[in-house]
Design a protein around this motif. Structure first.
Motif, PDB file in Angstrom:
ATOM      1  N   TYR A 185       0.848  -1.197   0.000  1.00  0.00           N
ATOM      2  CA  TYR A 185       0.000   0.000   0.000  1.00  0.00           C
ATOM      3  C   TYR A 185       0.884   1.248   0.000  1.00  0.00           C
ATOM      4  O   TYR A 185       1.291   1.731   1.066  1.00  0.00           O
ATOM      5  CB  TYR A 185      -0.889   0.038   1.244  1.00  0.00           C
ATOM      6  N   PRO A 186       1.228   1.799  -1.158  1.00  0.00           N
ATOM      7  CA  PRO A 186       1.973   3.058  -1.170  1.00  0.00           C
ATOM      8  C   PRO A 186       1.143   4.179  -0.519  1.00  0.00           C
ATOM      9  O   PRO A 186      -0.083   4.198  -0.617  1.00  0.00           O
ATOM     10  CB  PRO A 186       2.174   3.328  -2.670  1.00  0.00           C
ATOM     11  N   ALA A 187       1.830   5.089   0.138  1.00  0.00           N
ATOM     12  CA  ALA A 187       1.162   6.203   0.817  1.00  0.00           C
ATOM     13  C   ALA A 187       1.501   7.508   0.110  1.00  0.00           C
ATOM     14  O   ALA A 187       2.680   7.840  -0.052  1.00  0.00           O
ATOM     15  CB  ALA A 187       1.603   6.275   2.281  1.00  0.00           C
ATOM     16  N   GLN A 188       0.472   8.233  -0.298  1.00  0.00           N
ATOM     17  CA  GLN A 188       0.717   9.535  -0.900  1.00  0.00           C
ATOM     18  C   GLN A 188       1.166  10.518   0.175  1.00  0.00           C
ATOM     19  O   GLN A 188       0.666  10.507   1.309  1.00  0.00           O
ATOM     20  CB  GLN A 188      -0.535  10.055  -1.613  1.00  0.00           C
ATOM     21  N   SER A 189       2.092  11.372  -0.185  1.00  0.00           N
ATOM     22  CA  SER A 189       2.613  12.381   0.729  1.00  0.00           C
ATOM     23  C   SER A 189       1.775  13.651   0.666  1.00  0.00           C
ATOM     24  O   SER A 189       1.327  14.058  -0.412  1.00  0.00           O
ATOM     25  CB  SER A 189       4.058  12.702   0.339  1.00  0.00           C
ATOM     26  N   MET A 190       1.568  14.292   1.807  1.00  0.00           N
ATOM     27  CA  MET A 190       0.860  15.565   1.814  1.00  0.00           C
ATOM     28  C   MET A 190       1.673  16.665   1.152  1.00  0.00           C
ATOM     29  O   MET A 190       1.127  17.690   0.767  1.00  0.00           O
ATOM     30  CB  MET A 190       0.468  15.963   3.245  1.00  0.00           C
ATOM     31  N   ARG A 191       2.980  16.450   1.031  1.00  0.00           N
ATOM     32  CA  ARG A 191       3.783  17.422   0.289  1.00  0.00           C
ATOM     33  C   ARG A 191       3.489  17.326  -1.201  1.00  0.00           C
ATOM     34  O   ARG A 191       3.543  18.313  -1.928  1.00  0.00           O
ATOM     35  CB  ARG A 191       5.265  17.155   0.536  1.00  0.00           C
ATOM     36  N   ALA A 192       3.170  16.120  -1.656  1.00  0.00           N
ATOM     37  CA  ALA A 192       2.860  15.930  -3.075  1.00  0.00           C
ATOM     38  C   ALA A 192       1.441  16.363  -3.392  1.00  0.00           C
ATOM     39  O   ALA A 192       1.153  16.813  -4.507  1.00  0.00           O
ATOM     40  CB  ALA A 192       3.061  14.468  -3.466  1.00  0.00           C
ATOM     41  N   HIS A 193       0.524  16.227  -2.410  1.00  0.00           N
ATOM     42  CA  HIS A 193      -0.865  16.655  -2.590  1.00  0.00           C
ATOM     43  C   HIS A 193      -1.479  16.867  -1.212  1.00  0.00           C
ATOM     44  O   HIS A 193      -1.432  15.977  -0.356  1.00  0.00           O
ATOM     45  CB  HIS A 193      -1.665  15.616  -3.370  1.00  0.00           C
ATOM     46  N   GLY A 194      -2.051  18.034  -1.004  1.00  0.00           N
ATOM     47  CA  GLY A 194      -2.568  18.409   0.304  1.00  0.00           C
ATOM     48  C   GLY A 194      -3.655  17.501   0.836  1.00  0.00           C
ATOM     49  O   GLY A 194      -3.848  17.395   2.053  1.00  0.00           O
ATOM     50  N   GLN A 195      -4.390  16.834  -0.051  1.00  0.00           N
ATOM     51  CA  GLN A 195      -5.450  15.922   0.363  1.00  0.00           C
ATOM     52  C   GLN A 195      -5.036  14.460   0.188  1.00  0.00           C
ATOM     53  O   GLN A 195      -5.871  13.563   0.250  1.00  0.00           O
ATOM     54  CB  GLN A 195      -6.726  16.205  -0.442  1.00  0.00           C
ATOM     55  N   ARG A 196      -3.759  14.247  -0.009  1.00  0.00           N
ATOM     56  CA  ARG A 196      -3.204  12.900  -0.206  1.00  0.00           C
ATOM     57  C   ARG A 196      -3.822  12.188  -1.414  1.00  0.00           C
ATOM     58  O   ARG A 196      -3.961  10.959  -1.428  1.00  0.00           O
ATOM     59  CB  ARG A 196      -3.344  12.044   1.062  1.00  0.00           C
ATOM     60  N   CYS A 197      -4.197  12.949  -2.434  1.00  0.00           N
ATOM     61  CA  CYS A 197      -4.646  12.352  -3.698  1.00  0.00           C
ATOM     62  C   CYS A 197      -3.417  12.029  -4.541  1.00  0.00           C
ATOM     63  O   CYS A 197      -2.447  12.793  -4.559  1.00  0.00           O
ATOM     64  CB  CYS A 197      -5.521  13.326  -4.498  1.00  0.00           C
ATOM     65  N   TRP A 198      -3.464  10.953  -5.286  1.00  0.00           N
ATOM     66  CA  TRP A 198      -2.445  10.706  -6.299  1.00  0.00           C
ATOM     67  C   TRP A 198      -2.670  11.681  -7.450  1.00  0.00           C
ATOM     68  O   TRP A 198      -3.815  11.992  -7.798  1.00  0.00           O
ATOM     69  CB  TRP A 198      -2.513   9.260  -6.784  1.00  0.00           C
ATOM     70  N   ASN A 199      -1.604  12.177  -8.018  1.00  0.00           N
ATOM     71  CA  ASN A 199      -1.686  13.209  -9.068  1.00  0.00           C
ATOM     72  C   ASN A 199      -1.928  12.590 -10.437  1.00  0.00           C
ATOM     73  O   ASN A 199      -1.157  12.776 -11.385  1.00  0.00           O
ATOM     74  CB  ASN A 199      -0.408  14.048  -9.057  1.00  0.00           C
ATOM     75  N   TRP A 200      -3.034  11.888 -10.550  1.00  0.00           N
ATOM     76  CA  TRP A 200      -3.353  11.140 -11.774  1.00  0.00           C
ATOM     77  C   TRP A 200      -3.563  12.028 -12.987  1.00  0.00           C
ATOM     78  O   TRP A 200      -3.465  11.561 -14.133  1.00  0.00           O
ATOM     79  CB  TRP A 200      -4.613  10.300 -11.544  1.00  0.00           C
ATOM     80  N   TYR A 201      -3.835  13.301 -12.780  1.00  0.00           N
ATOM     81  CA  TYR A 201      -4.156  14.225 -13.868  1.00  0.00           C
ATOM     82  C   TYR A 201      -2.948  15.029 -14.342  1.00  0.00           C
ATOM     83  O   TYR A 201      -3.070  15.852 -15.258  1.00  0.00           O
ATOM     84  CB  TYR A 201      -5.252  15.191 -13.423  1.00  0.00           C
TER      85      TYR A 201
END
Length: 405
Positions: A185-201
């Motif tokens: 289970y990879p964990a998204q970083s809040m630094r990468a996205h404030g809501q911990r969404c993967w940046n799929w777009y």
């Protein structure tokens, strides 16, 4: 004060998730609790260090401030003290038990808001990975018994979720314990996205060799190497933003993943920025779907989507199927009802050799939730068919060394 009073009432009623959401909107909507001041550690490792991307920490003083504020509201309106004046797990003499007893504000901000789920006697451990594209933390479930070369499933959580939360809601660790496969289970970083969404777009996170796609692929290879995973049986799945990211990654790495599962997600490459992402989520895709080059075989795909999904329009599920190549396949339709009463239509798409290479589950009455999921995790609906079981059954029928359409 109105938000705090309402949060106090919600907590007293045992509705902790709603209370947490309300407080987070009130506090963190205007204040970055992750980078200001010294952190109070509520997890392991470096989670308590300033600026660490791991969710589940509060600034020193904010914890006491929140507890004190809730106490004041409770006293003012004659409610039980949220902080539990009689002590942890103790009810004051002459008072009735309350949902506030032993309240700890940090519990509202733990990563995923749920404890790590038990699953047999396997291990569920925290790790970190880094390569030239970036770094992410992850959790790995290793069942108590595995075959010599076990399969591996990569699970990408949705927005605001965490590995613990996603594992609890999907129940995938329980299936892994029974079937003998590993789950990462990879964990998204809040630094990468404030809501911990993967940046799929984001184009830089969609393509082979760059961004989050390369991070997840690299993480997958690292786990494969360490645990001697069967390279023919590696799969990836996700929910919502995680489902869209899984679609991107499977399209970019068809030589790594034997099959992909997209739950309440979107087709690979359907958006190229935040504006197009929001439009596609709400209305469905406006353009043609991205398809693999003619010389590239399609990755076997299972899609699950709720007809009542108000966050990701169901038309996006249709595009996932088109991207998987259903127009050249023979459909077989059946229907049924989930254990909680939600009806579904299951369509299995077979190739010329009668192998099912694409599968679709459309669930009537299901919103933006994991079908058949456990309420211990967020974004779940136990009334629908078991999406986790359906995905595992589909995945185990596919290997990289078998022909694709």
């Amino acid at each position: 004060m109105d938000d705090l009073f309402e949060a106090t009432k919600l907590t007293g009623a045992g509705r902790l998730q709603e209370a947490a959401d309300l407080i987070q909107r009130g506090l963190f909507g205007r204040h970055d609790a992750e980078t200001s001041g010294q952190m109070v550690q509520v997890g392991g490792g470096d989670a308590g260090k300033p600026g660490h991307p791991k969710a589940g920490s509060m600034t020193e003083g904010l914890q006491d401030h929140l507890r004190e504020a809730l106490d004041q509201v409770a006293r003012k309106f004659g409610l039980s003290s949220p902080s539990g004046q009689a002590g942890q797990g103790v009810v004051a003499p002459g008072s009735a038990p309350s949902g506030f007893s032993g309240f700890d504000p940090t519990n509202l901000f733990r990563d995923g808001k749920v404890p790590a789920p038990p699953a047999g006697e396997g291990t569920f451990t925290e790790h970190a990975f880094a390569n030239d594209a970036g770094a992410r933390d992850y959790k790995l479930y290793v069942p108590s018994r595995t075959v010599a070369e076990p399969p591996l499933l990569v699970m990408l959580h949705g927005c605001t979720q965490s590995p613990d939360d996603f594992a609890a809601g999907t129940g995938m660790n329980r299936l892994a314990e029974t079937e003998g496969f590993l789950v990462v289970y990879p964990a998204q970083s809040m630094r990468a996205h404030g809501q911990r969404c993967w940046n799929w777009y984001q184009p830089g996170d969609q393509e082979r060799g760059s961004g989050e796609a390369e991070i997840i692929a690299g993480l997958t290879r690292a786990v494969m190497s360490q645990y001697k995973v069967d390279a023919r049986r590696v799969y990836i799945a996700g929910l919502s933003a995680g489902g869209a990211a899984a679609a991107n990654i499977a399209l970019a790495y068809p030589d790594l993943y034997a099959a992909v599962g997209v739950h309440s997600g979107l087709a690979a490459g359907c958006a190229g920025d935040i504006s197009s992402a929001l439009t596609t989520m709400r209305l469905g895709p406006s353009g043609s779907v991205v398809v693999p080059p003619a010389e590239t075989a399609r990755v076997p795909t299972i899609m699950v989507h709720g007809e009542s999904d108000g966050t990701v329009h169901p038309r996006n599920g249709d595009q996932v199927l088109i991207q998987a190549g259903v127009e050249a396949l023979q459909p077989s339709v059946s229907d049924g009802t989930g254990p909680g009463g939600l009806a579904y239509i299951r369509t299995r798409y077979a190739d010329a050799s009668d192998r099912v290479v694409v599968e679709s589950w459309v669930v009537r009455g299901l919103g933006h939730s994991w079908s058949g999921g456990d309420p211990a995790g967020s974004y779940t609906d136990p009334r629908g068919p078991d999406a986790s079981r359906a995905m595992v059954d589909f995945f185990m029928a596919h290997r990289l060394d078998r022909p694709r359409h």
